[in-house]
Design a protein around this motif. Structure first.
Motif, PDB file in Angstrom:
ATOM      1  N   LEU A 152      15.654 -22.677 -54.136  1.00 54.17           N
ATOM      2  CA  LEU A 152      14.582 -21.721 -54.392  1.00 54.17           C
ATOM      3  C   LEU A 152      15.118 -20.392 -54.898  1.00 54.17           C
ATOM      4  O   LEU A 152      14.475 -19.722 -55.715  1.00 54.17           O
ATOM      5  N   PHE A 153      16.275 -20.008 -54.398  1.00 54.81           N
ATOM      6  CA  PHE A 153      16.901 -18.741 -54.798  1.00 54.81           C
ATOM      7  C   PHE A 153      18.405 -18.970 -54.959  1.00 54.81           C
ATOM      8  O   PHE A 153      19.038 -19.603 -54.104  1.00 54.81           O
ATOM      9  N   GLY A 154      18.968 -18.449 -56.038  1.00 50.81           N
ATOM     10  CA  GLY A 154      20.413 -18.530 -56.223  1.00 50.81           C
ATOM     11  C   GLY A 154      20.904 -19.946 -56.441  1.00 50.81           C
ATOM     12  O   GLY A 154      20.147 -20.847 -56.832  1.00 50.81           O
ATOM     13  N   ASP A 155      22.183 -20.155 -56.153  1.00 47.45           N
ATOM     14  CA  ASP A 155      22.787 -21.457 -56.435  1.00 47.45           C
ATOM     15  C   ASP A 155      23.463 -22.075 -55.203  1.00 47.45           C
ATOM     16  O   ASP A 155      24.318 -22.950 -55.335  1.00 47.45           O
ATOM     17  N   LYS A 156      23.087 -21.589 -54.012  1.00 46.51           N
ATOM     18  CA  LYS A 156      23.634 -22.187 -52.791  1.00 46.51           C
ATOM     19  C   LYS A 156      22.549 -22.257 -51.730  1.00 46.51           C
ATOM     20  O   LYS A 156      21.483 -21.641 -51.860  1.00 46.51           O
ATOM     21  N   LEU A 157      22.833 -22.995 -50.672  1.00 52.66           N
ATOM     22  CA  LEU A 157      21.864 -23.202 -49.595  1.00 52.66           C
ATOM     23  C   LEU A 157      21.417 -21.874 -48.999  1.00 52.66           C
ATOM     24  O   LEU A 157      22.237 -21.038 -48.622  1.00 52.66           O
ATOM     25  N   SER A 158      20.108 -21.696 -48.908  1.00 50.69           N
ATOM     26  CA  SER A 158      19.537 -20.437 -48.405  1.00 50.69           C
ATOM     27  C   SER A 158      18.553 -20.713 -47.276  1.00 50.69           C
ATOM     28  O   SER A 158      18.160 -21.862 -47.017  1.00 50.69           O
ATOM     29  N   TYR A 159      18.161 -19.643 -46.621  1.00 48.33           N
ATOM     30  CA  TYR A 159      17.134 -19.730 -45.571  1.00 48.33           C
ATOM     31  C   TYR A 159      15.863 -20.366 -46.126  1.00 48.33           C
ATOM     32  O   TYR A 159      15.260 -21.239 -45.487  1.00 48.33           O
ATOM     33  N   ALA A 160      15.468 -19.966 -47.325  1.00 52.94           N
ATOM     34  CA  ALA A 160      14.243 -20.506 -47.926  1.00 52.94           C
ATOM     35  C   ALA A 160      14.359 -22.007 -48.156  1.00 52.94           C
ATOM     36  O   ALA A 160      13.398 -22.757 -47.915  1.00 52.94           O
ATOM     37  N   ASP A 161      15.505 -22.473 -48.631  1.00 56.36           N
ATOM     38  CA  ASP A 161      15.709 -23.914 -48.819  1.00 56.36           C
ATOM     39  C   ASP A 161      15.567 -24.651 -47.490  1.00 56.36           C
ATOM     40  O   ASP A 161      14.900 -25.687 -47.399  1.00 56.36           O
ATOM     41  N   ILE A 162      16.218 -24.116 -46.467  1.00 49.27           N
ATOM     42  CA  ILE A 162      16.247 -24.782 -45.160  1.00 49.27           C
ATOM     43  C   ILE A 162      14.859 -24.862 -44.548  1.00 49.27           C
ATOM     44  O   ILE A 162      14.437 -25.924 -44.068  1.00 49.27           O
ATOM     45  N   VAL A 163      14.110 -23.763 -44.561  1.00 48.65           N
ATOM     46  CA  VAL A 163      12.801 -23.792 -43.896  1.00 48.65           C
ATOM     47  C   VAL A 163      11.770 -24.571 -44.715  1.00 48.65           C
ATOM     48  O   VAL A 163      10.835 -25.139 -44.149  1.00 48.65           O
ATOM     49  N   THR A 164      11.942 -24.602 -46.033  1.00 45.49           N
ATOM     50  CA  THR A 164      11.056 -25.431 -46.858  1.00 45.49           C
ATOM     51  C   THR A 164      11.289 -26.907 -46.547  1.00 45.49           C
ATOM     52  O   THR A 164      10.341 -27.672 -46.330  1.00 45.49           O
TER      53      THR A 164
END
Length: 229
Positions: A152-164
Protein backbone atom coordinates in the motif's frame (compact mmCIF):
# COMPACT_ATOMS: atom_id res chain seq x y z
CA UNK A 1 17.73 -10.58 15.37
CA UNK A 2 16.45 -10.49 18.95
CA UNK A 3 19.06 -10.26 21.72
CA UNK A 4 18.98 -11.11 25.42
CA UNK A 5 18.38 -7.43 26.21
CA UNK A 6 15.30 -7.18 23.99
CA UNK A 7 11.90 -7.44 25.63
CA UNK A 8 9.90 -10.64 25.39
CA UNK A 9 6.18 -10.62 24.79
CA UNK A 10 3.10 -12.51 25.85
CA UNK A 11 -0.04 -12.01 23.78
CA UNK A 12 -3.25 -13.08 25.46
CA UNK A 13 -6.19 -13.92 23.26
CA UNK A 14 -8.62 -16.68 22.42
CA UNK A 15 -7.29 -19.66 20.47
CA UNK A 16 -8.69 -18.53 17.14
CA UNK A 17 -8.22 -16.08 14.28
CA UNK A 18 -9.67 -12.78 15.49
CA UNK A 19 -8.80 -9.20 16.30
CA UNK A 20 -5.37 -10.17 17.66
CA UNK A 21 -4.25 -11.27 14.19
CA UNK A 22 -2.59 -7.95 13.36
CA UNK A 23 -0.62 -8.06 16.61
CA UNK A 24 0.53 -11.63 15.91
CA UNK A 25 1.76 -10.59 12.48
CA UNK A 26 3.58 -7.55 13.85
CA UNK A 27 5.30 -9.56 16.58
CA UNK A 28 6.37 -12.13 14.00
CA UNK A 29 7.60 -9.52 11.52
CA UNK A 30 9.56 -7.78 14.31
CA UNK A 31 11.47 -11.05 14.93
CA UNK A 32 11.07 -10.77 18.70
CA UNK A 33 10.52 -13.52 21.23
CA UNK A 34 6.83 -13.97 21.90
CA UNK A 35 4.29 -16.54 22.94
CA UNK A 36 0.52 -16.80 22.99
CA UNK A 37 -1.56 -17.38 26.09
CA UNK A 38 -5.17 -18.52 25.94
CA UNK A 39 -6.69 -17.73 29.35
CA UNK A 40 -9.70 -19.65 30.58
CA UNK A 41 -12.72 -17.50 29.78
CA UNK A 42 -14.65 -15.99 31.47
CA UNK A 43 -12.79 -17.14 34.59
CA UNK A 44 -9.79 -14.93 33.74
CA UNK A 45 -11.86 -11.95 32.61
CA UNK A 46 -11.46 -10.04 35.93
CA UNK A 47 -7.67 -10.40 35.69
CA UNK A 48 -7.37 -8.47 32.42
CA UNK A 49 -6.87 -4.67 32.55
CA UNK A 50 -10.31 -3.85 31.13
CA UNK A 51 -11.82 -7.32 31.31
CA UNK A 52 -11.16 -7.81 27.61
CA UNK A 53 -8.63 -9.32 25.23
CA UNK A 54 -6.25 -9.09 23.47
CA UNK A 55 -3.70 -8.09 26.10
CA UNK A 56 0.01 -7.58 25.42
CA UNK A 57 2.58 -8.08 28.17
CA UNK A 58 6.07 -6.74 27.42
CA UNK A 59 8.58 -8.33 29.79
CA UNK A 60 12.01 -6.78 30.40
CA UNK A 61 15.24 -8.23 31.80
CA UNK A 62 14.85 -6.13 34.95
CA UNK A 63 11.60 -8.02 35.66
CA UNK A 64 9.38 -5.04 34.88
CA UNK A 65 6.25 -5.60 32.83
CA UNK A 66 4.51 -3.18 30.49
CA UNK A 67 0.88 -4.21 29.96
CA UNK A 68 -1.53 -2.78 27.39
CA UNK A 69 -4.77 -3.90 25.78
CA UNK A 70 -7.12 -3.16 22.86
CA UNK A 71 -6.13 -4.55 19.46
CA UNK A 72 -5.57 -1.23 17.69
CA UNK A 73 -3.55 0.18 20.56
CA UNK A 74 -1.34 -2.91 20.70
CA UNK A 75 -0.80 -2.82 16.94
CA UNK A 76 0.18 0.83 16.88
CA UNK A 77 2.56 0.37 19.79
CA UNK A 78 4.33 -2.54 18.09
CA UNK A 79 4.31 -0.85 14.67
CA UNK A 80 6.02 2.24 16.11
CA UNK A 81 8.41 0.25 18.30
CA UNK A 82 9.67 -1.84 15.38
CA UNK A 83 9.52 0.60 12.49
CA UNK A 84 6.49 -0.60 10.54
CA UNK A 85 4.82 2.81 10.59
CA UNK A 86 6.41 6.10 9.49
CA UNK A 87 7.69 8.55 12.08
CA UNK A 88 6.19 11.38 10.01
CA UNK A 89 2.76 11.96 11.58
CA UNK A 90 1.02 12.69 8.27
CA UNK A 91 2.36 9.58 6.57
CA UNK A 92 1.45 7.58 9.67
CA UNK A 93 -2.08 9.00 9.60
CA UNK A 94 -2.61 7.72 6.04
CA UNK A 95 -1.82 4.20 7.23
CA UNK A 96 -3.74 4.42 10.48
CA UNK A 97 -6.95 5.58 8.80
CA UNK A 98 -6.99 2.37 6.75
CA UNK A 99 -6.83 0.38 9.97
CA UNK A 100 -9.68 2.38 11.49
CA UNK A 101 -11.82 1.79 8.41
CA UNK A 102 -11.17 -1.94 8.70
CA UNK A 103 -12.24 -1.78 12.35
CA UNK A 104 -15.50 -0.08 11.38
CA UNK A 105 -16.01 -2.76 8.74
CA UNK A 106 -15.58 -5.53 11.29
CA UNK A 107 -18.16 -3.88 13.55
CA UNK A 108 -20.58 -3.69 10.62
CA UNK A 109 -19.99 -7.37 9.87
CA UNK A 110 -20.71 -8.38 13.46
CA UNK A 111 -23.88 -6.26 13.55
CA UNK A 112 -25.50 -8.34 10.81
CA UNK A 113 -24.50 -11.55 12.58
CA UNK A 114 -26.19 -10.57 15.83
CA UNK A 115 -29.27 -8.92 14.34
CA UNK A 116 -32.48 -9.90 16.16
CA UNK A 117 -34.68 -10.16 13.10
CA UNK A 118 -34.26 -11.17 9.46
CA UNK A 119 -35.20 -7.64 8.39
CA UNK A 120 -32.48 -6.16 10.60
CA UNK A 121 -29.98 -8.73 9.36
CA UNK A 122 -30.62 -7.85 5.75
CA UNK A 123 -30.44 -4.12 6.50
CA UNK A 124 -27.18 -4.52 8.43
CA UNK A 125 -25.75 -6.78 5.75
CA UNK A 126 -26.51 -4.15 3.10
CA UNK A 127 -24.56 -1.61 5.16
CA UNK A 128 -21.63 -4.01 5.53
CA UNK A 129 -21.71 -4.84 1.82
CA UNK A 130 -21.65 -1.17 0.82
CA UNK A 131 -18.86 -0.32 3.24
CA UNK A 132 -16.83 -3.25 1.95
CA UNK A 133 -17.20 -2.06 -1.64
CA UNK A 134 -15.92 1.37 -0.62
CA UNK A 135 -13.02 -0.05 1.38
CA UNK A 136 -11.90 -2.23 -1.53
CA UNK A 137 -12.15 0.78 -3.85
CA UNK A 138 -9.98 2.96 -1.58
CA UNK A 139 -7.43 0.24 -0.94
CA UNK A 140 -7.12 -0.61 -4.63
CA UNK A 141 -6.71 3.05 -5.56
CA UNK A 142 -3.88 3.40 -3.02
CA UNK A 143 -2.16 0.23 -4.23
CA UNK A 144 -2.28 1.54 -7.80
CA UNK A 145 -0.96 4.94 -6.69
CA UNK A 146 1.95 3.08 -5.08
CA UNK A 147 2.81 1.30 -8.35
CA UNK A 148 0.87 -1.95 -7.74
CA UNK A 149 3.95 -3.56 -6.21
CA UNK A 150 2.16 -5.64 -3.59
CA UNK A 151 2.27 -2.86 -0.98
CA UNK A 152 0.00 0.00 0.00
CA UNK A 153 2.89 2.34 0.76
CA UNK A 154 6.54 2.16 -0.27
CA UNK A 155 8.30 -1.02 -1.27
CA UNK A 156 8.47 -3.01 1.98
CA UNK A 157 6.10 -4.52 4.53
CA UNK A 158 4.22 -1.79 6.41
CA UNK A 159 1.63 -1.46 9.14
CA UNK A 160 -1.00 -0.78 6.46
CA UNK A 161 -0.12 -3.99 4.60
CA UNK A 162 -0.28 -6.04 7.80
CA UNK A 163 -3.61 -4.72 9.07
CA UNK A 164 -5.21 -4.92 5.62
CA UNK A 165 -4.16 -8.55 5.35
CA UNK A 166 -5.31 -9.22 8.92
CA UNK A 167 -8.75 -7.71 8.28
CA UNK A 168 -9.50 -9.97 5.33
CA UNK A 169 -8.12 -12.99 7.14
CA UNK A 170 -10.34 -12.33 10.16
CA UNK A 171 -13.44 -11.96 7.98
CA UNK A 172 -12.79 -14.68 5.39
CA UNK A 173 -10.97 -17.31 7.45
CA UNK A 174 -11.77 -16.48 11.05
CA UNK A 175 -15.51 -15.88 10.66
CA UNK A 176 -16.44 -18.66 8.24
CA UNK A 177 -17.75 -20.81 11.10
CA UNK A 178 -20.18 -18.06 12.03
CA UNK A 179 -21.23 -17.24 8.45
CA UNK A 180 -20.56 -20.07 6.04
CA UNK A 181 -21.11 -18.02 2.87
CA UNK A 182 -18.77 -15.16 3.83
CA UNK A 183 -16.03 -16.43 1.52
CA UNK A 184 -18.33 -16.28 -1.49
CA UNK A 185 -19.47 -12.81 -0.46
CA UNK A 186 -16.00 -11.28 -0.06
CA UNK A 187 -13.90 -13.17 -2.61
CA UNK A 188 -15.56 -11.75 -5.79
CA UNK A 189 -15.02 -8.22 -4.48
CA UNK A 190 -11.27 -8.56 -4.04
CA UNK A 191 -9.41 -6.92 -6.90
CA UNK A 192 -6.26 -8.39 -8.47
CA UNK A 193 -4.33 -5.64 -6.68
CA UNK A 194 -5.58 -6.73 -3.27
CA UNK A 195 -4.94 -10.39 -4.02
CA UNK A 196 -1.40 -9.45 -5.03
CA UNK A 197 -0.95 -7.67 -1.67
CA UNK A 198 -2.35 -10.65 0.25
CA UNK A 199 0.00 -13.01 -1.59
CA UNK A 200 2.96 -10.68 -1.01
CA UNK A 201 2.29 -10.50 2.72
CA UNK A 202 2.19 -14.28 3.03
CA UNK A 203 5.39 -14.60 0.99
CA UNK A 204 7.30 -12.00 3.00
CA UNK A 205 10.39 -13.57 4.63
CA UNK A 206 9.72 -11.68 7.85
CA UNK A 207 6.50 -13.66 8.26
CA UNK A 208 7.62 -17.07 7.01
CA UNK A 209 7.74 -18.66 10.46
CA UNK A 210 4.25 -17.49 11.39
CA UNK A 211 2.74 -18.43 8.03
CA UNK A 212 3.90 -22.04 8.38
CA UNK A 213 1.60 -22.48 11.40
CA UNK A 214 -1.31 -20.28 10.34
CA UNK A 215 -4.11 -20.76 7.82
CA UNK A 216 -3.46 -19.26 4.39
CA UNK A 217 -5.73 -16.44 3.30
CA UNK A 218 -4.24 -16.43 -0.20
CA UNK A 219 -5.25 -20.07 -0.72
CA UNK A 220 -8.86 -19.17 0.09
CA UNK A 221 -9.23 -16.00 -1.97
CA UNK A 222 -7.64 -17.45 -5.11
CA UNK A 223 -10.10 -20.35 -5.35
CA UNK A 224 -12.91 -20.09 -7.93
CA UNK A 225 -16.10 -18.51 -6.61
CA UNK A 226 -19.03 -20.91 -6.26
CA UNK A 227 -21.96 -18.80 -5.04
CA UNK A 228 -23.17 -15.37 -4.01
CA UNK A 229 -25.72 -14.32 -1.37
Amino acid sequence: MATSKDPQYILRYFDRIGVAEGSKLLLSAANVEWIEEHPEWPQEKPNQPFGRMPVLIEKHVDDTDFVICESGNIERYLARAYGFIPSDIRQAAFQEQLRDQASDMFAAFISQLVAKSEEDRRENFAKFDGLLDKLVEVQTKQINANGNNGHLFGDKLSYADIVTYAFYKIIVVGMVKRQANIVDIVRPKLTPQLIKLITAVEANPLLSSYMTRSDSLAAVVTKPTSARL
